[in-house]
Scaffold this motif. Structure first.
Motif, PDB file in Angstrom:
ATOM      1  N   LYS A  14      -6.185  -0.278  -5.031  1.00 40.76           N
ATOM      2  CA  LYS A  14      -5.868   0.274  -3.711  1.00 40.76           C
ATOM      3  C   LYS A  14      -4.376   0.169  -3.425  1.00 40.76           C
ATOM      4  N   TYR A  16      -2.061   0.049  -5.736  1.00 43.94           N
ATOM      5  CA  TYR A  16      -1.423   1.011  -6.634  1.00 43.94           C
ATOM      6  C   TYR A  16      -1.474   2.412  -6.023  1.00 43.94           C
ATOM      7  N   GLY A  17      -2.607   2.763  -5.436  1.00 53.19           N
ATOM      8  CA  GLY A  17      -2.734   4.074  -4.802  1.00 53.19           C
ATOM      9  C   GLY A  17      -1.716   4.267  -3.691  1.00 53.19           C
ATOM     10  N   GLN A  18      -1.510   3.238  -2.884  1.00 55.50           N
ATOM     11  CA  GLN A  18      -0.520   3.322  -1.809  1.00 55.50           C
ATOM     12  C   GLN A  18       0.896   3.435  -2.377  1.00 55.50           C
ATOM     13  N   GLU A  20       1.655   4.693  -5.253  1.00 55.33           N
ATOM     14  CA  GLU A  20       1.732   6.025  -5.862  1.00 55.33           C
ATOM     15  C   GLU A  20       2.082   7.087  -4.809  1.00 55.33           C
ATOM     16  N   LYS A  21       1.449   7.019  -3.652  1.00 55.44           N
ATOM     17  CA  LYS A  21       1.742   7.965  -2.571  1.00 55.44           C
ATOM     18  C   LYS A  21       3.159   7.774  -2.048  1.00 55.44           C
TER      19      LYS A  21
END
Length: 60
Positions: A14, A16-18, A20-21
């Motif tokens: 999660k 990493y996703g933030q 990435e964005k």
């Protein structure tokens, strides 16, 4: 420039996703953005060594 150090990084998916964005918003790769964030944290903590003055280019 000296070669960069490679190492594995385990990170919550999660988070990493933030990252990435956020990196996409800044037009950076995730790797470059993580390095940027770490460098800023080290700078703010006053732990970056002072840069040596650049040598003047000699006339050819």
């Amino acid at each position: 420039m000296p070669p960069k150090k490679s190492f594995p990084l385990r990170i919550d998916p999660k988070l990493y996703g933030q990252l990435e964005k956020w990196a996409a918003d800044e037009f950076r790769s995730v790797n470059a953005h993580i390095e940027f964030l770490l460098r800023e944290a080290v700078r703010r903590a006053g732990r970056l060594p002072k840069e040596e003055p650049q040598q003047k280019e000699q006339d050819s």
